[in-house]
Design an enzyme around this catalytic site. Structure first.
Site, PDB file in Angstrom:
ATOM      1  N   THR A   1      -1.262  -0.569  -4.589  1.00 10.08           N
ATOM      2  CA  THR A   1      -1.945   0.514  -4.574  1.00 10.08           C
ATOM      3  C   THR A   1      -1.368   1.753  -5.628  1.00 10.08           C
ATOM      4  O   THR A   1      -0.329   2.265  -5.180  1.00 10.08           O
ATOM      5  CB  THR A   1      -2.473   0.902  -3.223  1.00 10.08           C
ATOM      6  OG1 THR A   1      -1.520   1.508  -2.504  1.00 10.08           O
ATOM      7  CG2 THR A   1      -3.198  -0.134  -2.619  1.00 10.08           C
TER       8      THR A   1
ATOM      9  N   ASP B   1       0.716  -1.267  -0.099  1.00  4.31           N
ATOM     10  CA  ASP B   1      -0.033   0.008  -0.017  1.00  4.31           C
ATOM     11  C   ASP B   1       0.952   1.350   0.137  1.00  4.31           C
ATOM     12  O   ASP B   1       1.169   1.779   1.122  1.00  4.31           O
ATOM     13  CB  ASP B   1      -0.878   0.234   1.214  1.00  4.31           C
ATOM     14  CG  ASP B   1      -1.949   1.005   1.285  1.00  4.31           C
ATOM     15  OD1 ASP B   1      -2.182   1.889   0.151  1.00  4.31           O
ATOM     16  OD2 ASP B   1      -2.808   1.121   2.347  1.00  4.31           O
ATOM     17  N   SER B   2       1.143   1.891  -1.207  1.00  6.80           N
ATOM     18  CA  SER B   2       2.078   2.803  -1.424  1.00  6.80           C
ATOM     19  C   SER B   2       1.496   4.183  -1.984  1.00  6.80           C
ATOM     20  O   SER B   2       2.039   4.909  -2.190  1.00  6.80           O
ATOM     21  CB  SER B   2       3.444   2.397  -1.818  1.00  6.80           C
ATOM     22  OG  SER B   2       3.191   1.769  -3.244  1.00  6.80           O
ATOM     23  N   LYS B   3       0.515   3.686  -2.950  1.00  8.75           N
ATOM     24  CA  LYS B   3      -0.377   4.683  -3.512  1.00  8.75           C
ATOM     25  C   LYS B   3       0.654   5.461  -4.423  1.00  8.75           C
ATOM     26  O   LYS B   3       0.499   6.801  -4.253  1.00  8.75           O
ATOM     27  CB  LYS B   3      -0.976   5.703  -2.438  1.00  8.75           C
ATOM     28  CG  LYS B   3      -2.051   4.942  -1.401  1.00  8.75           C
ATOM     29  CD  LYS B   3      -2.954   5.746  -0.414  1.00  8.75           C
ATOM     30  CE  LYS B   3      -3.950   5.100   0.320  1.00  8.75           C
ATOM     31  NZ  LYS B   3      -3.116   4.311   1.365  1.00  8.75           N
ATOM     32  N   ARG B   4       1.204   4.996  -5.131  1.00 10.44           N
ATOM     33  CA  ARG B   4       2.229   5.409  -6.143  1.00 10.44           C
ATOM     34  C   ARG B   4       1.426   6.056  -6.953  1.00 10.44           C
ATOM     35  O   ARG B   4       0.354   5.828  -7.552  1.00 10.44           O
ATOM     36  CB  ARG B   4       3.136   4.510  -6.626  1.00 10.44           C
ATOM     37  CG  ARG B   4       3.993   3.964  -5.644  1.00 10.44           C
ATOM     38  CD  ARG B   4       4.764   5.036  -4.741  1.00 10.44           C
ATOM     39  NE  ARG B   4       5.974   4.200  -4.152  1.00 10.44           N
ATOM     40  CZ  ARG B   4       6.537   5.071  -3.222  1.00 10.44           C
ATOM     41  NH1 ARG B   4       6.332   6.370  -2.712  1.00 10.44           N
ATOM     42  NH2 ARG B   4       7.671   4.552  -2.682  1.00 10.44           N
TER      43      ARG B   4
END
Length: 266
Positions: free
Chosen positions: A115, A88-91
């Site tokens: 993510t 879950d790093s939302k790059r």
């Protein structure tokens, strides 16, 4: 095995619980000071009950614990290979940089899914999606209180989150590896997203501390034939006890959520 097939197998085994691995050392039991040791205990206690694990990148990077993150993912892959790992790093960045972020997630950390923030457009998503056996989980309608400030804004008469969902369903999912982040705190939005993205799994934050409704999530988010959800719980599982029994308490909390989801889905 692809991320999509791993998740389908976990659903068939009766679980939709995503266990969030968001370590906060200040909340660890007194006898535990090491992030990997804490994660390992949680993983061992919950792996048979989880559809996936989801370490949150910032919880590691903020305390220079990236080696513990890599060690955690490697441990899951070695001892529980049937349980996929979502980083879950939302790059979200321009295409050339997105390519590097995809390498970071899938090659360096060996995550099964990641993510992604689609705010900058298709070229921020597609470098991830080109890893056909990996999962790409696109932020669509998130669970945070101010999510609607942008995500509910109308474009050509429809909210932004529906434009994201439609692009994900119709254009980005060419390898069948796209999912969406849809928060449990927005049940009406979830219902509308499922209508335009009938084939995409949902990663669902917001149950528990954020007050999301589990019944509404199951009712509005499932595929027409059932399943389709990865319902995340982090704090309620990780910190179910602050004592020496923290791992057993985490297992009990995971089992309670698993059973609740299954009962509501009947």
């Amino acid at each position: 095995m692809s991320f999509s097939n791993q998740i389908k197998q976990r659903w068939q085994q009766g679980t939709a619980v995503c266990v969030g691995l968001d370590p906060l050392p200040e909340l660890f039991p007194a006898a535990v000071s090491d992030i990997f040791a804490f994660n390992k205990a949680i993983i061992d206690a919950t792996a048979d009950l989880a559809c996936c694990f989801k370490p949150q990148f910032a919880h590691y990077a903020a305390v220079a614990a990236e080696p513990a993150l890599k060690q955690t993912i490697a441990y899951i892959r070695e001892f529980y290979p049937s349980v996929p790992v979502i980083l879950d790093s939302k790059r979200g960045d321009i295409g050339s940089t997105a390519t590097m972020y995809a390498r970071e997630a899938f090659e360096h950390y060996q995550a099964d899914a990641v993510t992604v923030n689609p705010y900058m457009g298709s070229d921020t998503v597609l470098p991830f999606a080109d890893y056909a056996d990996k999962g790409v989980i696109v932020l669509c309608r998130t669970s945070n209180p101010s999510a609607g400030e942008f995500q509910n804004r109308l474009i050509d008469g429809e909210p932004l989150y529906l434009h994201v969902a439609r692009l994900a369903q119709e254009q980005w999912n060419r390898h069948g590896n796209i999912s969406l982040v849809v928060g449990a705190t927005a049940p009406e939005e979830m219902r509308r997203i499922r209508a335009v993205a009938p084939d995409l799994p949902f990663l669902v934050p917001g149950i528990g501390a954020q007050g999301g409704d589990l019944q509404a999530t199951v009712d509005n988010g499932r595929f027409a034939g059932g399943q389709g959800l990865m319902i995340n719980s982090s704090r309620a599982i990780l910190y179910a006890s602050s004592g020496a029994d923290f791992a057993q308490a985490a297992r009990a909390a995971t089992l309670t959520l698993k059973n609740a989801i299954n009962q509501l889905a009947e």
